[in-house]
Motif scaffolding. Structure first.
Motif, PDB file in Angstrom:
ATOM      1  N   LEU A  83       0.796  -1.236  -0.080  1.00 28.11           N
ATOM      2  CA  LEU A  83      -0.047  -0.051  -0.120  1.00 28.11           C
ATOM      3  C   LEU A  83       1.043   1.088   0.111  1.00 28.11           C
ATOM      4  CD1 LEU A  83      -2.693  -0.864   2.733  1.00 28.11           C
ATOM      5  CD2 LEU A  83      -2.934  -1.138   0.124  1.00 28.11           C
ATOM      6  N   GLY A  84       0.296   2.281  -0.366  1.00 26.19           N
ATOM      7  CA  GLY A  84       0.954   3.661  -0.592  1.00 26.19           C
ATOM      8  C   GLY A  84       0.781   4.269   0.684  1.00 26.19           C
ATOM      9  N   GLN A  85       0.977   5.610   0.973  1.00 26.74           N
ATOM     10  CA  GLN A  85       0.941   6.373   2.225  1.00 26.74           C
ATOM     11  C   GLN A  85      -0.724   6.749   2.564  1.00 26.74           C
ATOM     12  OE1 GLN A  85       3.326   7.586   4.197  1.00 26.74           O
ATOM     13  NE2 GLN A  85       4.911   6.542   2.950  1.00 26.74           N
ATOM     14  N   ILE A  86      -1.116   6.101   3.241  1.00 20.41           N
ATOM     15  CA  ILE A  86      -2.814   6.576   3.486  1.00 20.41           C
ATOM     16  C   ILE A  86      -2.808   7.854   4.486  1.00 20.41           C
ATOM     17  CG2 ILE A  86      -4.373   5.454   4.819  1.00 20.41           C
ATOM     18  CD1 ILE A  86      -3.499   2.708   4.575  1.00 20.41           C
ATOM     19  N   ALA A  87      -4.036   8.391   4.161  1.00 16.53           N
ATOM     20  CA  ALA A  87      -4.070   9.719   5.002  1.00 16.53           C
ATOM     21  C   ALA A  87      -4.282   9.473   6.575  1.00 16.53           C
ATOM     22  CB  ALA A  87      -5.452  10.432   4.323  1.00 16.53           C
ATOM     23  N   GLY A  88      -3.368  10.102   7.224  1.00 17.15           N
ATOM     24  CA  GLY A  88      -3.468   9.925   8.599  1.00 17.15           C
ATOM     25  C   GLY A  88      -2.341   8.691   8.975  1.00 17.15           C
ATOM     26  N   ASP A  97     -17.544  -2.696   5.248  1.00 15.91           N
ATOM     27  CA  ASP A  97     -17.488  -1.439   4.488  1.00 15.91           C
ATOM     28  C   ASP A  97     -16.765  -1.708   3.116  1.00 15.91           C
ATOM     29  OD1 ASP A  97     -17.787  -0.285   6.964  1.00 15.91           O
ATOM     30  OD2 ASP A  97     -15.838  -0.024   7.600  1.00 15.91           O
ATOM     31  N   VAL A  98     -17.027  -0.849   2.173  1.00 15.15           N
ATOM     32  CA  VAL A  98     -16.383  -0.661   0.867  1.00 15.15           C
ATOM     33  C   VAL A  98     -15.306   0.291   0.816  1.00 15.15           C
ATOM     34  CG1 VAL A  98     -17.006  -0.182  -1.548  1.00 15.15           C
ATOM     35  CG2 VAL A  98     -18.604  -1.401   0.049  1.00 15.15           C
ATOM     36  N   VAL A  99     -14.248  -0.135   0.291  1.00 14.67           N
ATOM     37  CA  VAL A  99     -13.145   0.583   0.436  1.00 14.67           C
ATOM     38  C   VAL A  99     -12.587   0.680  -0.991  1.00 14.67           C
ATOM     39  CG1 VAL A  99     -10.559   0.795   0.953  1.00 14.67           C
ATOM     40  CG2 VAL A  99     -12.196  -0.198   2.550  1.00 14.67           C
ATOM     41  N   TRP A 100     -12.196   2.100  -1.645  1.00  8.54           N
ATOM     42  CA  TRP A 100     -11.941   2.349  -3.013  1.00  8.54           C
ATOM     43  C   TRP A 100     -10.325   2.349  -2.765  1.00  8.54           C
ATOM     44  CZ3 TRP A 100     -14.585   2.368  -7.450  1.00  8.54           C
ATOM     45  CH2 TRP A 100     -16.129   2.290  -7.430  1.00  8.54           C
ATOM     46  N   PHE A 101      -9.704   1.575  -3.963  1.00  4.43           N
ATOM     47  CA  PHE A 101      -8.309   1.734  -4.133  1.00  4.43           C
ATOM     48  C   PHE A 101      -8.094   2.541  -5.503  1.00  4.43           C
ATOM     49  CE2 PHE A 101      -9.072  -1.836  -1.592  1.00  4.43           C
ATOM     50  CZ  PHE A 101      -8.064  -1.860  -0.658  1.00  4.43           C
ATOM     51  N   THR A 110      -9.684   7.455  -0.752  1.00  3.23           N
ATOM     52  CA  THR A 110      -9.366   6.170  -1.499  1.00  3.23           C
ATOM     53  C   THR A 110      -8.057   5.767  -0.771  1.00  3.23           C
ATOM     54  OG1 THR A 110      -7.752   7.229  -3.005  1.00  3.23           O
ATOM     55  CG2 THR A 110      -9.978   7.092  -3.729  1.00  3.23           C
ATOM     56  N   ILE A 111      -7.702   4.448  -0.976  1.00  2.00           N
ATOM     57  CA  ILE A 111      -6.318   3.616  -0.448  1.00  2.00           C
ATOM     58  C   ILE A 111      -5.536   3.650  -1.446  1.00  2.00           C
ATOM     59  CG2 ILE A 111      -5.324   1.773   0.655  1.00  2.00           C
ATOM     60  CD1 ILE A 111      -7.309   3.302   2.688  1.00  2.00           C
ATOM     61  N   PRO A 112      -4.253   4.386  -1.342  1.00  2.00           N
ATOM     62  CA  PRO A 112      -3.323   4.107  -2.653  1.00  2.00           C
ATOM     63  C   PRO A 112      -2.725   2.787  -2.805  1.00  2.00           C
ATOM     64  CG  PRO A 112      -2.681   5.282  -0.568  1.00  2.00           C
ATOM     65  CD  PRO A 112      -3.898   5.133  -0.176  1.00  2.00           C
ATOM     66  N   LEU A 113      -2.554   2.404  -3.838  1.00  2.81           N
ATOM     67  CA  LEU A 113      -2.089   1.150  -4.260  1.00  2.81           C
ATOM     68  C   LEU A 113      -1.107   1.517  -5.376  1.00  2.81           C
ATOM     69  CD1 LEU A 113      -1.736  -1.994  -3.783  1.00  2.81           C
ATOM     70  CD2 LEU A 113      -3.753  -2.126  -5.193  1.00  2.81           C
ATOM     71  N   PRO A 114       0.198   1.911  -5.207  1.00  5.52           N
ATOM     72  CA  PRO A 114       1.056   2.493  -6.396  1.00  5.52           C
ATOM     73  C   PRO A 114       1.624   1.460  -7.250  1.00  5.52           C
ATOM     74  CG  PRO A 114       2.198   2.522  -4.275  1.00  5.52           C
ATOM     75  CD  PRO A 114       0.893   1.891  -3.925  1.00  5.52           C
ATOM     76  N   LYS A 154     -12.952  -7.022  10.482  1.00  5.90           N
ATOM     77  CA  LYS A 154     -12.551  -5.852  11.265  1.00  5.90           C
ATOM     78  C   LYS A 154     -11.124  -5.637  11.329  1.00  5.90           C
ATOM     79  CE  LYS A 154     -13.967  -3.144  15.312  1.00  5.90           C
ATOM     80  NZ  LYS A 154     -14.771  -2.998  16.406  1.00  5.90           N
ATOM     81  N   ALA A 155     -10.539  -4.670  10.785  1.00  2.84           N
ATOM     82  CA  ALA A 155      -9.111  -4.294  10.853  1.00  2.84           C
ATOM     83  C   ALA A 155      -8.678  -3.094  10.840  1.00  2.84           C
ATOM     84  CB  ALA A 155      -8.275  -5.294   9.941  1.00  2.84           C
ATOM     85  N   THR A 156      -7.231  -2.558  10.740  1.00  3.37           N
ATOM     86  CA  THR A 156      -6.835  -1.263  10.382  1.00  3.37           C
ATOM     87  C   THR A 156      -6.114  -1.378   9.161  1.00  3.37           C
ATOM     88  OG1 THR A 156      -7.348  -0.451  12.508  1.00  3.37           O
ATOM     89  CG2 THR A 156      -5.812   0.668  11.338  1.00  3.37           C
ATOM     90  N   LEU A 157      -6.398  -0.667   8.091  1.00  2.00           N
ATOM     91  CA  LEU A 157      -5.364  -0.319   7.036  1.00  2.00           C
ATOM     92  C   LEU A 157      -4.232   0.203   7.413  1.00  2.00           C
ATOM     93  CD1 LEU A 157      -7.829  -0.668   4.048  1.00  2.00           C
ATOM     94  CD2 LEU A 157      -6.188  -2.447   4.766  1.00  2.00           C
ATOM     95  N   ARG A 158      -2.981   0.182   7.185  1.00  6.29           N
ATOM     96  CA  ARG A 158      -1.921   0.899   7.864  1.00  6.29           C
ATOM     97  C   ARG A 158      -1.015   1.200   6.289  1.00  6.29           C
ATOM     98  NH1 ARG A 158      -2.310   1.462  12.952  1.00  6.29           N
ATOM     99  NH2 ARG A 158      -3.298  -0.008  14.110  1.00  6.29           N
TER     100      ARG A 158
END
Length: 477
Positions: A83-88, A97-101, A110-114, A154-158
């Motif tokens: 993953l890239g740099q997540i905001a925060g 939950d629905v997450v956009w990449f 969005t979650i960055p995926l470079p 349930k988790a935390t994306l980092r």
């Protein structure tokens, strides 16, 4: 009646120890080698080229001090997806939950995926695994340079966590720019083995072979389901494989991993290619001085399968007990091998495979050594190929590989049952072929007075691929 063994038999399963902050000094490397490490792994995912050069020099210094042949394995990082740099820095997610990449940093919500190659082939229904499989998502929508995935736990994306796409055929470069620079460094240092990460097909290995040539042997790391599917063709192209159970265990169903390991080990052995079993073998010893019972059984299982080597990763690289981890692994392997030999009530004929003259000699050497209760099989090998063929039989009789140089001897330190020694004296070579083993070529625990030695050699000294002779010899006075 066969003569009883007068000395303990050396361990046949080899140990690969990864070096890192906990173990990369000369004194630690020496302690690890004296405790049973046969191969040292330098992980090029971490450290600078200068760091690796210092470690390489330290290993060679220890090798000279101990009078051993020690193999060095350079492990390339490969196309690891993160993953890239997540905001925060982090984003909590819940089930449903629905997450956009997207492939860029800084895009709102969005979650960055470079990794643009992912967006070219991703499809609805495919699974996404983050942080070694701790976070699971399923793709529910695909757009132009974006896709959405539903969170399954349930988790935390980092930031910078690894991402796996077990269902997605990715068009990734097998050798990244970083890998190329690291490879040139490793070859310049003179390593013995190059490990290639995230191999998918035989062509990946062929690309590496074109760069490596004959400067080092290649290990294909099997850590993707597609590599398991393509294992037969990969084995034809590579010199060895590693059952890399970390990423492999993430991308395949966890309950299938033991069966996959057994299959990979069996296929490698059938083709006479060395196989290493790796990852989390003694994981608890990162912080504990003794392994768990389950870890002991895991290492023992690999030994029973007769894998060529078992590997320590963080246990020896960053753990609190690197020397103890090597000692524990050596003790487990030795105890398992000893029990296996003592359980045999009758002679078991070694695996027979004789596609050509050299193969016939190797197979016959294993049979003859068992029949005569030989103390060892001595193979005179110009390239190491004869020792590999004899090892393939998995005879319980130890193998001494007499080699013309360290370049031949060192890679054999990874091979099951083989103790490499170096000799360039043609006169001594001829004497051995005539039935006498010079004492200087007799490792103390292997060649013993009054016990037969089965000797394989070629009629013409110095000719590669010319093994055509099989004799019984004894230690000369």
């Amino acid at each position: 009646m066969p003569l009883a063994n007068t000395k303990p038999q050396p361990r046949q399963t080899k140990i690969v120890a990864t070096l890192g902050p906990a173990s990369n000094t000369a004194d630690k490397i020496k302690a690890l080698a004296q405790s049973g490490a046969n191969v040292f792994r330098m992980n090029f995912s971490h450290g600078s080229h200068e760091d690796h050069a210092k470690v390489h020099a330290a290993i060679r210094e220890v090798e000279a001090q101990l009078g051993l042949s020690i193999a060095i394995l350079a492990d390339l990082q490969g196309p690891k997806l993160r993953l890239g740099q997540i905001a925060g820095g982090a984003q909590p997610v819940d089930v449903g939950d629905v997450v956009w990449f997207c492939p860029r940093d800084g895009v709102t919500d969005t979650i960055p995926l470079p990794h643009a190659e992912v967006f070219e082939t991703i499809a609805v229904g495919q699974l996404i695994l983050v942080d070694d499989g701790r976070i699971r998502l399923k793709v529910v929508e695909v757009g132009d340079q974006v896709f959405a995935a539903e969170v399954l736990n349930k988790a935390t994306l980092r930031d910078r966590k690894g991402v796996n796409f077990p269902d997605t055929p990715l068009n990734v470069q097998a050798i990244t720019g970083k890998d190329y620079k690291d490879l040139m460094c490793a070859l310049e240092l003179g390593v013995d083995w190059i490990a290639m990460s995230f191999v998918q097909r035989a062509d990946d290995v062929a690309r590496l072979r074109a760069l490596v040539g004959t400067q080092a042997k290649i290990i294909a790391k099997i850590e993707k389901p597609v590599a398991v599917t393509n294992i037969d063709t990969i084995l034809q192209e590579t010199d060895a494989i590693m059952v890399a159970r970390g990423d492999l265990g993430v991308e395949c169903d966890w309950f299938e991993l033991p069966a996959i390991q057994a299959s990979l080990v069996a296929k490698a052995r059938a083709q006479g290619k060395p196989v290493v079993v790796a990852t989390q073998m003694l994981e608890s010893m990162i912080v504990a001085p003794l392994p768990t019972r389950a870890e002991t059984s895991d290492v023992s299982n690999a030994v029973v399968q007769k894998a060529d080597a078992v590997m320590l990763s963080a246990e020896s690289a960053a753990g609190e007990y690197p020397v103890e981890a090597v000692k524990a692994m050596a003790a487990i392997a030795s105890a398992t091998e000893t029990a296996g030999r003592s359980d045999k009530s009758t002679l078991e004929t070694p695996f027979i495979d004789a596609p050509d003259d050299s193969g016939s000699i190797a197979s016959a050497a294993g049979v003859l050594a068992e029949l005569r209760d030989a103390c060892c099989i001595a193979t005179y090998t110009e390239t190491g190929a004869t020792a590999l063929r004899v090892s393939k039989t998995r005879s319980d009789v130890p193998i001494v590989a007499v080699c013309p140089s360290q370049n031949v001897a060192r890679p054999l330190s990874l091979v099951w049952g083989v103790t490499p020694v170096i000799n360039t004296n043609t006169q001594e070579f001829t004497a051995s072929r005539d039935g006498r083993i010079p004492p200087k070529l007799a490792p103390d625990t292997l060649i013993q007075p009054n016990r037969p030695v089965v000797v394989t050699s070629g009629s013409t000294h110095g000719q590669a691929g010319g093994t055509d002779s099989l004799k019984i010899a004894y230690l000369s006075d």
